[in-house]
Each structure stands twice: as structure tokens, then as C-alpha cells.
Design an enzyme around this catalytic site. Structure first.
Site, PDB file in Angstrom:
ATOM      1  N   ASP A   9       0.845  -1.179   0.000  1.00 58.47           N
ATOM      2  CA  ASP A   9       0.000   0.000   0.000  1.00 58.47           C
ATOM      3  C   ASP A   9       0.892   1.245   0.000  1.00 58.47           C
ATOM      4  O   ASP A   9       2.045   1.182   0.429  1.00 58.47           O
ATOM      5  CB  ASP A   9      -0.880  -0.049   1.258  1.00 58.47           C
ATOM      6  CG  ASP A   9      -1.543   1.270   1.525  1.00 58.47           C
ATOM      7  OD1 ASP A   9      -2.275   1.754   0.642  1.00 58.47           O
ATOM      8  OD2 ASP A   9      -1.336   1.832   2.633  1.00 58.47           O
ATOM      9  N   ASP A  11       0.001   5.160   0.836  1.00 59.56           N
ATOM     10  CA  ASP A  11      -0.073   6.164   1.900  1.00 59.56           C
ATOM     11  C   ASP A  11      -0.215   5.502   3.275  1.00 59.56           C
ATOM     12  O   ASP A  11      -1.125   4.709   3.504  1.00 59.56           O
ATOM     13  CB  ASP A  11      -1.240   7.111   1.623  1.00 59.56           C
ATOM     14  CG  ASP A  11      -1.082   7.808   0.267  1.00 59.56           C
ATOM     15  OD1 ASP A  11       0.074   8.062  -0.139  1.00 59.56           O
ATOM     16  OD2 ASP A  11      -2.101   8.090  -0.386  1.00 59.56           O
ATOM     17  N   GLU A  17       1.210   8.975   5.793  1.00 65.39           N
ATOM     18  CA  GLU A  17      -0.214   9.260   5.599  1.00 65.39           C
ATOM     19  C   GLU A  17      -0.417  10.735   5.897  1.00 65.39           C
ATOM     20  O   GLU A  17      -0.280  11.172   7.040  1.00 65.39           O
ATOM     21  CB  GLU A  17      -1.044   8.397   6.549  1.00 65.39           C
ATOM     22  CG  GLU A  17      -2.513   8.735   6.598  1.00 65.39           C
ATOM     23  CD  GLU A  17      -3.195   8.640   5.244  1.00 65.39           C
ATOM     24  OE1 GLU A  17      -3.643   9.691   4.754  1.00 65.39           O
ATOM     25  OE2 GLU A  17      -3.272   7.534   4.694  1.00 65.39           O
TER      26      GLU A  17
HETATM   27 MG    MG Z   1      -2.771   3.295   3.498  1.00 68.79          MG
END
Ligand code: MG
Ligand code: ZN
Length: 211
Positions: A9, A11, A17
Site C-alpha cells: 500500500d 499512503d 499518511e
Molecule cells: Mg494506506
């Protein structure tokens, strides 16, 4: 021969993030990201980025920005001797914005469309592959695509684990402090599986989610 992949993944997992990355200046790659991806490169696993970018559908930024961000990410990883084998993203949202981006697609996580596409294009062994992410949706995605899952405690991970995990219908196979620790755990587990007759003992309880 089919090869295993670690789907990563974006972010909160390989980079901070920060909410919607609506400008390159907001994008910050984690300091441990290059080492994590390099370990996968060296071990012969494919490293594949998988990300939802519904900010496009919502009109927060143009699709071209995603390419800019991923070029920047590739350069940062490259400085650490690491490379992603492929990048897949979903720019859609089922209800926000306008067509063509307003779309009830099959590629928005946790739906498995992007993983299926990657599996076909890269000839992947999905059964031996993993998804690493910071949100429960990434665990769901892994389940939907037939992968094992690692939850990292960066990004939303620590909070989701602490406050919401009692509601989760499924558990991650591994919980790790960050992407680097997740990759180390996955490679150790992979080594265990590939050497018959060697150590098949279960993983240490403090690193694996066994509730
Ligand atoms: Mg994420
Ligand atoms: Zn999509």
C-alpha cells in the site's frame, strides 16, 4: 515460473499518511522504505505498489499528479538501491465526482481487481504472495484476492488496531511496526515454507496476530 509478490500500500505504508496527496510537496517517503523494497528485490520477490487514489474522482487533483508522485517515489527508492516492479492504482470512486472517474469499478480496494490484473500481467503466485498495508481495508483486500496480509502500525495502523480491531471479521496474518519489519517477517516466513524438513515451528507470538 510463477513468482510471489509483496503488494505494498502507498499512503501510510511506504510513505507518510498525510491525507490526500494533492501536491508533490506533501509527499514524504518513509526512511526505511528503500531498505524494505531492496530486501524484496534481493530475495527475488516482486514488489508491487497498490493504491486507491480517489482524490482524482473527487476532483482534488489530476490523474497526472499520481504519475509525478510515483516518479518521485521511484527516484527516492532508487537512491537506496531499490525498485518497484510495478505500480497499480485506482482513481475511481463509486459516488463522487463525474464519469469516467465516478465508477463502481472492480479495482478500488478492497476489491481485488488490481491484484488480479497484476497477477495476470506479472505471472504471480498469489498463494505465496502478501499484501502489506496500514488499514483494515488492506486486510480485506488480501482476503478477497487470496493473499496473506500484514498490517503495519504506521499511518492509520496503530489506531485501527487499538480502537477498531475488535470489530474486524478477519485478522492480519502478521502485525509489524513498519514496512521494513513486515518484509523481514514475510521473508523469514517464506524461507520457512520453502525449506522442507527445516524449522516449521509457528512464528513468535509477539509478532503474529493470534487472537
Ligand atoms: Mg494506506
Ligand atoms: Zn477503480
Amino acid at each position: 515460473m510463477r513468482r510471489p509478490a509483496v503488494f505494498i500500500d502507498r499512503d501510510g505504508t511506504i510513505s507518510e499518511e498525510v491525507g490526500y496527496v494533492n501536491h508533490l510537496s506533501r509527499y514524504r517517503v518513509f526512511p526505511f522504505a528503500a531498505e524494505a523494497v531492496r530486501l524484496l528485490n534481493e530475495a527475488g520477490w516482486l514488489a508491487v505498489l497498490i493504491t486507491n487514489q480517489a482524490g482524482v474522482a473527487r476532483g482534488y487533483f489530476k490523474e497526472e499528479l499520481i504519475g509525478e508522485v510515483h516518479a518521485f517515489l521511484a527516484a527516492e527508492l532508487g537512491r537506496g538501491g531499490a525498485r518497484l516492479d510495478a505500480v497499480y492504482y485506482c482513481p475511481h470512486h463509486p459516488t463522487a465526482g463525474e464519469p469516467p472517474y465516478r465508477l463502481d469499478c472492480d479495482c478500488r480496494k478492497p476489491r481485488p481487481g488490481l491484484i488480479r490484473r497484476a497477477a495476470a500481467e506479472l505471472n504471480l503466485d498469489l498463494e505465496g504472495s502478501w499484501m502489506v498495508g496500514d488499514r483494515y481495508g488492506d486486510v480485506e483486500l488480501a482476503h478477497n484476492a487470496g493473499l496473506r496480509s500484514a498490517l503495519v502500525l504506521t499511518g492509520y495502523g496503530r489506531g485501527e488496531l487499538e480502537h477498531q480491531s475488535h470489530l474486524w471479521p478477519r485478522r492480519p496474518d502478521l502485525v509489524a511496526e513498519n514496512l521494513l519489519e513486515a518484509v523481514r517477517g514475510i521473508l523469514k516466513e517464506g524461507a520457512r515454507c520453502q525449506v522442507p524438513g527445516k524449522d516449521l515451528s509457528p512464528p513468535a507470538p509477539d509478532t503474529f496476530f493470534d487472537e
